[in-house]
Write a protein that holds these residues in place. Structure first.
Motif, PDB file in Angstrom:
ATOM      1  N   PHE A   1       0.836  -1.205   0.000  1.00  0.00           N
ATOM      2  CA  PHE A   1       0.000   0.000   0.000  1.00  0.00           C
ATOM      3  C   PHE A   1       0.875   1.262   0.000  1.00  0.00           C
ATOM      4  CE2 PHE A   1      -4.467   1.160   1.810  1.00  0.00           C
ATOM      5  CZ  PHE A   1      -4.651   2.027   0.742  1.00  0.00           C
ATOM      6  N   VAL A   2       1.915   1.244   0.834  1.00  0.00           N
ATOM      7  CA  VAL A   2       2.813   2.403   0.908  1.00  0.00           C
ATOM      8  C   VAL A   2       3.534   2.602  -0.419  1.00  0.00           C
ATOM      9  CG1 VAL A   2       4.829   3.372   2.068  1.00  0.00           C
ATOM     10  CG2 VAL A   2       3.092   2.179   3.401  1.00  0.00           C
ATOM     11  N   PHE A   3       4.040   1.509  -1.003  1.00  0.00           N
ATOM     12  CA  PHE A   3       4.703   1.625  -2.304  1.00  0.00           C
ATOM     13  C   PHE A   3       3.758   2.184  -3.360  1.00  0.00           C
ATOM     14  CE2 PHE A   3       4.993  -0.453  -6.484  1.00  0.00           C
ATOM     15  CZ  PHE A   3       6.150   0.162  -6.947  1.00  0.00           C
ATOM     16  N   SER A   4       2.521   1.713  -3.381  1.00  0.00           N
ATOM     17  CA  SER A   4       1.547   2.162  -4.375  1.00  0.00           C
ATOM     18  C   SER A   4       1.317   3.660  -4.274  1.00  0.00           C
ATOM     19  CB  SER A   4       0.222   1.416  -4.186  1.00  0.00           C
ATOM     20  OG  SER A   4       0.409   0.023  -4.260  1.00  0.00           O
ATOM     21  N   MET A   5       1.174   4.163  -3.036  1.00  0.00           N
ATOM     22  CA  MET A   5       0.946   5.598  -2.856  1.00  0.00           C
ATOM     23  C   MET A   5       2.180   6.405  -3.228  1.00  0.00           C
ATOM     24  SD  MET A   5      -1.451   7.658  -2.091  1.00  0.00           S
ATOM     25  CE  MET A   5      -1.612   9.420  -1.788  1.00  0.00           C
ATOM     26  N   LEU A   6       3.360   5.899  -2.890  1.00  0.00           N
ATOM     27  CA  LEU A   6       4.589   6.608  -3.251  1.00  0.00           C
ATOM     28  C   LEU A   6       4.767   6.659  -4.760  1.00  0.00           C
ATOM     29  CD1 LEU A   6       7.168   5.391  -0.569  1.00  0.00           C
ATOM     30  CD2 LEU A   6       5.831   7.496  -0.612  1.00  0.00           C
ATOM     31  N   LEU A   7       4.422   5.575  -5.447  1.00  0.00           N
ATOM     32  CA  LEU A   7       4.501   5.575  -6.909  1.00  0.00           C
ATOM     33  C   LEU A   7       3.563   6.626  -7.486  1.00  0.00           C
ATOM     34  CD1 LEU A   7       5.640   4.150  -9.459  1.00  0.00           C
ATOM     35  CD2 LEU A   7       3.632   2.658  -9.374  1.00  0.00           C
ATOM     36  N   LEU A   8       2.379   6.748  -6.890  1.00  0.00           N
ATOM     37  CA  LEU A   8       1.395   7.727  -7.352  1.00  0.00           C
ATOM     38  C   LEU A   8       1.922   9.155  -7.204  1.00  0.00           C
ATOM     39  CD1 LEU A   8      -2.394   7.510  -6.495  1.00  0.00           C
ATOM     40  CD2 LEU A   8      -1.210   9.695  -6.480  1.00  0.00           C
ATOM     41  N   VAL A   9       2.493   9.460  -6.036  1.00  0.00           N
ATOM     42  CA  VAL A   9       2.883  10.853  -5.782  1.00  0.00           C
ATOM     43  C   VAL A   9       4.246  11.201  -6.378  1.00  0.00           C
ATOM     44  CG1 VAL A   9       1.486  10.962  -3.700  1.00  0.00           C
ATOM     45  CG2 VAL A   9       3.890  10.346  -3.504  1.00  0.00           C
ATOM     46  N   LEU A  10       5.097  10.198  -6.595  1.00  0.00           N
ATOM     47  CA  LEU A  10       6.421  10.465  -7.150  1.00  0.00           C
ATOM     48  C   LEU A  10       6.461  10.337  -8.665  1.00  0.00           C
ATOM     49  CD1 LEU A  10       8.705   8.650  -4.541  1.00  0.00           C
ATOM     50  CD2 LEU A  10       8.501  11.113  -4.892  1.00  0.00           C
ATOM     51  N   GLY A  11       5.388   9.819  -9.261  1.00  0.00           N
ATOM     52  CA  GLY A  11       5.355   9.699 -10.710  1.00  0.00           C
ATOM     53  C   GLY A  11       5.455  11.054 -11.380  1.00  0.00           C
ATOM     54  N   GLY A  12       6.278  11.122 -12.426  1.00  0.00           N
ATOM     55  CA  GLY A  12       6.444  12.366 -13.163  1.00  0.00           C
ATOM     56  C   GLY A  12       5.651  12.406 -14.446  1.00  0.00           C
ATOM     57  N   SER A  13       4.758  11.444 -14.604  1.00  0.00           N
ATOM     58  CA  SER A  13       3.900  11.395 -15.779  1.00  0.00           C
ATOM     59  C   SER A  13       2.572  10.777 -15.372  1.00  0.00           C
ATOM     60  CB  SER A  13       4.539  10.557 -16.894  1.00  0.00           C
ATOM     61  OG  SER A  13       4.539   9.184 -16.538  1.00  0.00           O
ATOM     62  N   PHE A  14       1.580  10.975 -16.219  1.00  0.00           N
ATOM     63  CA  PHE A  14       0.272  10.387 -15.934  1.00  0.00           C
ATOM     64  C   PHE A  14       0.307   8.867 -16.056  1.00  0.00           C
ATOM     65  CE2 PHE A  14      -0.995  14.758 -16.884  1.00  0.00           C
ATOM     66  CZ  PHE A  14      -1.892  14.990 -15.857  1.00  0.00           C
ATOM     67  N   VAL A  15       1.324   8.326 -16.719  1.00  0.00           N
ATOM     68  CA  VAL A  15       1.466   6.870 -16.827  1.00  0.00           C
ATOM     69  C   VAL A  15       1.741   6.279 -15.456  1.00  0.00           C
ATOM     70  CG1 VAL A  15       2.805   4.990 -17.839  1.00  0.00           C
ATOM     71  CG2 VAL A  15       2.261   7.001 -19.211  1.00  0.00           C
ATOM     72  N   LEU A  16       2.772   6.807 -14.760  1.00  0.00           N
ATOM     73  CA  LEU A  16       3.079   6.298 -13.426  1.00  0.00           C
ATOM     74  C   LEU A  16       2.014   6.712 -12.416  1.00  0.00           C
ATOM     75  CD1 LEU A  16       6.927   6.516 -12.831  1.00  0.00           C
ATOM     76  CD2 LEU A  16       5.534   4.596 -13.550  1.00  0.00           C
ATOM     77  N   LEU A  17       1.432   7.891 -12.590  1.00  0.00           N
ATOM     78  CA  LEU A  17       0.333   8.304 -11.717  1.00  0.00           C
ATOM     79  C   LEU A  17      -0.808   7.298 -11.797  1.00  0.00           C
ATOM     80  CD1 LEU A  17      -1.180  10.458  -9.945  1.00  0.00           C
ATOM     81  CD2 LEU A  17      -1.994  11.436 -12.084  1.00  0.00           C
ATOM     82  N   PHE A  18      -1.159   6.902 -13.014  1.00  0.00           N
ATOM     83  CA  PHE A  18      -2.263   5.955 -13.179  1.00  0.00           C
ATOM     84  C   PHE A  18      -1.895   4.572 -12.657  1.00  0.00           C
ATOM     85  CE2 PHE A  18      -5.055   3.139 -15.728  1.00  0.00           C
ATOM     86  CZ  PHE A  18      -6.273   3.643 -15.306  1.00  0.00           C
ATOM     87  N   ALA A  19      -0.621   4.169 -12.842  1.00  0.00           N
ATOM     88  CA  ALA A  19      -0.187   2.876 -12.305  1.00  0.00           C
ATOM     89  C   ALA A  19      -0.318   2.863 -10.785  1.00  0.00           C
ATOM     90  CB  ALA A  19       1.257   2.597 -12.722  1.00  0.00           C
TER      91      ALA A  19
END
Length: 645
Positions: A124-142
C-alpha cells in the motif's frame, strides 16, 4: 538516489515478506516491514535536506527511468517527479505509515495471517509513493490503480467475514466508476497533446486548451471523476464508511496518508489544467462543499465510532476540494497535511478503544473510559480538538487558512465560505458527541464481559507522536497578521505556481481575516456547547431531540439510503441483465451450442463403435481387404482410362 530508494524499499519489503512468510520467525514480518518504511522515511529527510539546499527556482527535477513504449510519437515513459509537492507527500506518507506499522505490531498480533498483513501494508505504501512520485500520468495511473488494489486486499483482509469481503469489493468496484472517467481524461490528454509527462502536458495545455473552452472543461471534469471516486466525494462516497470492516490500522492508513488523499493530490498536481476552466473550478468547489455538509449531517446520526470518523474524513476531504475550487491549492495541501496527523491519531485511538472494549464500537455502550484509558483519552482529546479546529491546534490553522481563502475569493467565495463554516459546525458537534459518549459519564458497558485496559506501549507511543504532530504542524503556516511565517506555503510555491502573493495579492487585509477567524472560533465554541448540552447527561436531551426529528433522524442514520438507491439504480438492474444474459446467451446459445457439438461427436462415436468388435480376426480381415483394394487400384485406373478413350 534517495528518492528512488525510498520508493523501492516498501516494494522490496512486500515482496520479501510474501516470498518468505512461511520461513520467517513470528516477528520477522513486522520487523522487515517497519524497517522498509522507516528507512524510506529517513531517506525522505535526506532528500528534503538536499532539496532545501537548492534555490527555490531549481527544486523541480524529473528523473527518467525507462520507456514502456513509443507509439506514433507518444512516448510512454517512466519518469519520477521530485519537487516540493512530491517531497512533502513522500515525507508525510512514509512518516504516518511508519507509525501505523509500529502500532500494527501489537494490534494485529495473534492474527493467523499476521505476516501477510504487513506485506500488504508495505505494498500500500509503495503504491501511494509511486502515485505521488510519478512524473507522468502513466506512473500516476499505475500508482492510482495499485492503490485501489491494495485497498481491496486490506479492506477485505478478514475475508472470512462476509461484511469485510463485501466492503472490499464495494470499494474496488465503485472506484472503477471514477477511474473510467479518469482514464478517458488521460486518453484525451494523450490524443490532443501527444504526451503524458507532466512537463510537456502542463507546458502545452495553455495553448492547446484555450481558457474557458469546452475542451478545457471536459479534461478537468474527467480527471475530477477519478478524484471523486478515490477521495470519496458525492455521489461515490458510499464505499469509504464500509471500508471500516478492515483492520483499524488499515482505516488509519487509508484515511490519513494513502488512498483518499490521492484525489486531492491529483487535483492540486494538475492545477494548471483545472485553472483553465473556471466552470470546472466552481464544480469542484461546490462538490466539495456539498459533500462536506452531507457527510456532516450523516455523521451526527451514526453510533459506530469508526463510522463517525469515516464520515468526518469525507467531510474534511470536501473542505479540501472546496479550497481547491477557489484556487487555494497550497491551503488545500496544508489541510491535507495536518489532517493526516489528527485523523491517523483518531483512528488509532479508536483502535485502542476497541482493543480495550473487546471489539465494541457502539458509542452508547461505552462511557467513563478516560479513567481506565488515560493515554488514549488524552491523545484522542488532542485529535478531536484538532479535527474541530480548536484554537492553536493544527486543524485550526489549516482550516482557517482554507476558509479564509474561500472568504477572500471572487465570484461565489462567500457562499462557499458559509458552507464551509456550516460543515465545521457539524464536525464540532459529532466529534465532541463521540468524545463525550466514549470517555465521559458513567460506564455503560457489560462489566462481566468487558474489562477495559490501556493499550501496550507499541500502540500508545504512536498515539503520543501523532498528538504532537496534530498540534505542532499547524505552526508551519501562521496567519498573515502573525508575522508572515509561512514556510509550508513558501516551500510548495514552486510546484503550485506561486503561493500566497499570487493567490490573493501582496498585502492581505487584516480586518476581514480577523473576522473570518473569529467566525471559525465561534463555530467551534457553538459546536462544543451544542454537544455538551445534548450529550452530557447520558445523552438524554439528544434522545429527546432524535425522537422529535423522527423520520429525518432515521433517514440520516440510514445514510439517506444511498446504498439502497445505488442497489436499486445500478446493482439490481445489473444483476437482472447479467441473469438474463446468463440464461439466454450463456446457457441458451453458448452452452447449448457446445452441448450440441459434444452430442454430435458422441453420436459419431456411437456410430463408429460397430467397427470396433474387439476380435483380432476381424481386424486382420479388414487389413487384408484394404491391402487388396490398394493393390487393385492401378488396374482399375487403367480400365477406366480405356473406357473413357
Amino acid at each position: 538516489m534517495a528518492v528512488l530508494l525510498a520508493l523501492l524499499l516498501p516494494l522490496a519489503g512486500a515482496a520479501l515478506i510474501r516470498l518468505s512468510a512461511g520461513r520467517l520467525k513470528p516477528h520477522g514480518a513486522p520487523i522487515l516491514a517497519c524497517l522498509a518504511v522507516g528507512t524510506a522515511h529517513c531517506l525522505s529527510w535526506v532528500a528534503f535536506v538536499q532539496m532545501i539546499s537548492f534555490p527555490a527556482t531549481a527544486r523541480i527535477h524529473d528523473l527518467p527511468l525507462f520507456t514502456f513504449m513509443e507509439v506514433d510519437g507518444l512516448n510512454l515513459g517512466a519518469v519520477l517527479r521530485w519537487d516540493p509537492l512530491s517531497q512533502m507527500m513522500l515525507m508525510m506518507v512514509t512518516g504516518i505509515a511508519f507509525l501505523i506499522h509500529l502500532y500494527s505490531v501489537a494490534y494485529m498480533e495473534g492474527d493467523e495471517r499476521y505476516p501477510y498483513f504487513f506485506a500488504d501494508l508495505n505494498l500500500f505504501v509503495f503504491s501511494m509513493l509511486l502515485l505521488v512520485l510519478g512524473g507522468s500520468f502513466v506512473l500516476l495511473f499505475a500508482g492510482w490503480e495499485l492503490v485501489g488494489l491494495s485497498s481491496y486486499l486490506l479492506i477485505g483482509f478478514w475475508s472470512q467475514k462476509p461484511s469485510a469481503a463485501d466492503a472490499g469489493r464495494k470499494a474496488f468496484l465503485i472506484n472503477r466508476i471514477g477511474d473510467f472517467g479518469f482514464l478517458l481524461g488521460l486518453l484525451l490528454l494523450a490524443t490532443r497533446l501527444g504526451a503524458l509527462d507532466y512537463t510537456t502536458v502542463f507546458a502545452k495545455a495553455e495553448t492547446v486548451f484555450p481558457a474557458g473552452s469546452g475542451i478545457a472543461l471536459a479534461v478537468a471534469l474527467l480527471l475530477f471523476c477519478g478524484a471523486v471516486g478515490k477521495s470519496a466525494q458525492f455521489p461515490l462516497h458510499v464505499w469509504l464508511p464500509d471500508a471500516m470492516e478492515g483492520p483499524t490500522p488499515v482505516s488509519a492508513l487509508i484515511h490519513a496518508a494513502t488512498m483518499v488523499t490521492a484525489g486531492v493530490y491529483m487535483v492540486c498536481r494538475c492545477h494548471v489544467l483545472f485553472a483553465l476552466s473556471p466552470a470546472a473550478m466552481t464544480f469542484v468547489g461546490w462538490t466539495g462543499a456539498f459533500t462536506a455538509l452531507l457527510a456532516g449531517v450523516i455523521g451526527l446520526a451514526q453510533n459506530d465510532l469508526k463510522r463517525i470518523l469515516a464520515y468526518s474524513t469525507v467531510s474534511q476531504l470536501g473542505l479540501m476540494f472546496l479550497g481547491a475550487g477557489v484556487g487555494a491549492w497550497d491551503a488545500a495541501m496544508f489541510h491535507l497535511f495536518t489532517h493526516a496527523f489528527f485523523k491517523a491519531l483518531l483512528f488509532l485511538g479508536a483502535g485502542s478503544v476497541m482493543h480495550a472494549m473487546a471489539g465494541e464500537l457502539d458509542v452508547w455502550k461505552m462511557g467513563g473510559l478516560r479513567r481506565v484509558l488515560p493515554v488514549t483519552f488524552a491523545t484522542f482529546l488532542v485529535g478531536t480538538l484538532a479535527l474541530t479546529g480548536a484554537p492553536l491546534t493544527a486543524g485550526f490553522f489549516s482550516k482557517d487558512e482554507l476558509l479564509w481563502r474561500a472568504f477572500a475569493a471572487h465570484e461565489g467565495g462567500r457562499a462557499l465560505w458559509a458552507a464551509g463554516l456550516a460543515a465545521s459546525l457539524l464536525t464540532a458537534v459529532y466529534s465532541f458527541r463521540a468524545l463525550i459518549l466514549v470517555f465521559f459519564g458513567e460506564a455503560r458497558w457489560d462489566h462481566h464481559a468487558v474489562h477495559p485496559h490501556e493499550s501496550p506501549r507499541l500502540m500508545t507511543v504512536p498515539l503520543v507522536v501523532l498528538a504532537v504532530g496534530a498540534v505542532g504542524t499547524g505552526y508551519l503556516w501562521l496567519p498573515h497578521f502573525a508575522g508572515h511565517f509561512t514556510p509550508f506555503a513558501e516551500f510548495l510555491a514552486p510546484a503550485l505556481g506561486g503561493g500566497l502573493a499570487e493567490a490573493h495579492g501582496e498585502v492581505e487585509p487584516v480586518r476581514p481575516q480577523l473576522v473570518a477567524m473569529a467566525a471559525a472560533v465561534a463555530v467551534f465554541l457553538a459546536g462544543l456547547g451544542f454537544a455538551m448540552g445534548l450529550y452530557r447527561s447520558a445523552g438524554a436531551a439528544a434522545t429527546r431531540l432524535a425522537a422529535r426529528l423522527g423520520a429525518l433522524h432515521e433517514l440520516a442514520h440510514e445514510k439517506f439510503l444511498f446504498d439502497e438507491v445505488f442497489a436499486a439504480v445500478f446493482v439490481r438492474p445489473l444483476y437482472a441483465v447479467a441473469g438474463f444474459l446468463e440464461r439466454r446467451l450463456d446457457r441458451g446459445v453458448i452452452d447449448a451450442g457446445l452441448d450440441e457439438a459434444a452430442e454430435g461427436v458422441a453420436d459419431a462415436g456411437e456410430s463408429g463403435r460397430v467397427w470396433q468388435s474387439g476380435y483380432l480376426r476381424h481386424y486382420a480381415l479388414a487389413i487384408a481387404l484394404g491391402a487388396a483394394l490398394l493393390a487393385l487400384l492401378p488396374l482399375l485406373d487403367s480400365l477406366l482410362a480405356g473406357v473413357v478413350r
